[in-house]
Design a protein around this motif. Structure first.
Motif, mmCIF file in Angstrom:
data_model
loop_
_atom_site.group_PDB
_atom_site.id
_atom_site.type_symbol
_atom_site.label_atom_id
_atom_site.label_comp_id
_atom_site.label_asym_id
_atom_site.label_seq_id
_atom_site.Cartn_x
_atom_site.Cartn_y
_atom_site.Cartn_z
ATOM 1 N N THR A 125 0.841 -1.196 0.000
ATOM 2 C CA THR A 125 0.000 0.000 0.000
ATOM 3 C C THR A 125 0.878 1.250 0.000
ATOM 4 O O THR A 125 0.513 2.254 -0.601
ATOM 5 C CB THR A 125 -0.951 0.019 1.207
ATOM 6 N N SER A 126 2.025 1.178 0.647
ATOM 7 C CA SER A 126 2.939 2.331 0.646
ATOM 8 C C SER A 126 3.396 2.661 -0.768
ATOM 9 O O SER A 126 3.459 3.827 -1.155
ATOM 10 C CB SER A 126 4.155 2.051 1.532
ATOM 11 N N GLU A 127 3.713 1.627 -1.539
ATOM 12 C CA GLU A 127 4.134 1.851 -2.921
ATOM 13 C C GLU A 127 3.000 2.488 -3.723
ATOM 14 O O GLU A 127 3.220 3.416 -4.515
ATOM 15 C CB GLU A 127 4.548 0.514 -3.550
ATOM 16 N N ASP A 171 3.027 6.265 -5.425
ATOM 17 C CA ASP A 171 2.680 6.497 -6.824
ATOM 18 C C ASP A 171 1.579 7.548 -6.935
ATOM 19 O O ASP A 171 1.641 8.436 -7.791
ATOM 20 C CB ASP A 171 2.230 5.193 -7.492
ATOM 21 N N ALA A 172 0.585 7.477 -6.054
ATOM 22 C CA ALA A 172 -0.507 8.459 -6.070
ATOM 23 C C ALA A 172 0.032 9.864 -5.806
ATOM 24 O O ALA A 172 -0.393 10.828 -6.451
ATOM 25 C CB ALA A 172 -1.564 8.081 -5.032
ATOM 26 N N VAL A 173 0.972 9.995 -4.892
ATOM 27 C CA VAL A 173 1.547 11.312 -4.602
ATOM 28 C C VAL A 173 2.357 11.811 -5.797
ATOM 29 O O VAL A 173 2.292 12.994 -6.145
ATOM 30 C CB VAL A 173 2.404 11.273 -3.310
ATOM 31 N N TRP A 223 -0.092 13.117 -8.255
ATOM 32 C CA TRP A 223 -0.594 14.392 -7.750
ATOM 33 C C TRP A 223 0.420 15.509 -7.971
ATOM 34 O O TRP A 223 0.057 16.593 -8.434
ATOM 35 C CB TRP A 223 -0.924 14.241 -6.265
ATOM 36 N N GLN A 224 1.690 15.227 -7.702
ATOM 37 C CA GLN A 224 2.732 16.237 -7.916
ATOM 38 C C GLN A 224 2.837 16.624 -9.394
ATOM 39 O O GLN A 224 2.942 17.798 -9.737
ATOM 40 C CB GLN A 224 4.095 15.711 -7.436
ATOM 41 N N ARG A 225 2.811 15.615 -10.266
ATOM 42 C CA ARG A 225 2.901 15.864 -11.706
ATOM 43 C C ARG A 225 1.703 16.683 -12.179
ATOM 44 O O ARG A 225 1.845 17.637 -12.951
ATOM 45 C CB ARG A 225 3.003 14.547 -12.470
#
Length: 96
Positions: free
Chosen positions: A31-33, A37-39, A42-44
């Motif tokens: 789940t951390s991975e 990836d979600a962050v 979001w950053q992109r």
């Protein structure tokens, strides 16, 4: 992994289910991975939004700085009518 810091987040049941489903499907190892990836996404997205906003502001600035006279409402409407007719014509020609 570079200097990672553990944080706690609160997700809705639907969000957590989506994350767990992707991990169980093998898309991510943990789940951390998945959250990292979600962050990154979001950053992109924030960077792309900022770039689009900057481009829009530049176009507005160029328009405001343009020394040519503006159009009246009637002239603008006539120009849009011409544009739309040309677009329709091009669309019909492309469909042939």
């Amino acid at each position: 992994m570079r200097n990672a810091e553990k944080v706690t987040i609160t997700l809705t049941a639907d969000m957590l289910r989506s994350v767990r489903d992707t991990v169980e499907a093998g898309e991510f190892a943990t789940t951390s991975e998945a959250m990292r990836d979600a962050v990154r996404v979001w950053q992109r997205q924030r960077l792309e939004d900022a770039e689009r906003l900057s481009a829009m502001r530049a176009r507005i600035r160029r328009s405001l700085d343009d020394p040519r006279p503006g159009l009246t409402a009637d002239e603008a409407e006539a120009e849009m009518d011409r544009f739309m007719k040309n677009q329709e014509k091009a669309s019909r020609n492309a469909a042939r």
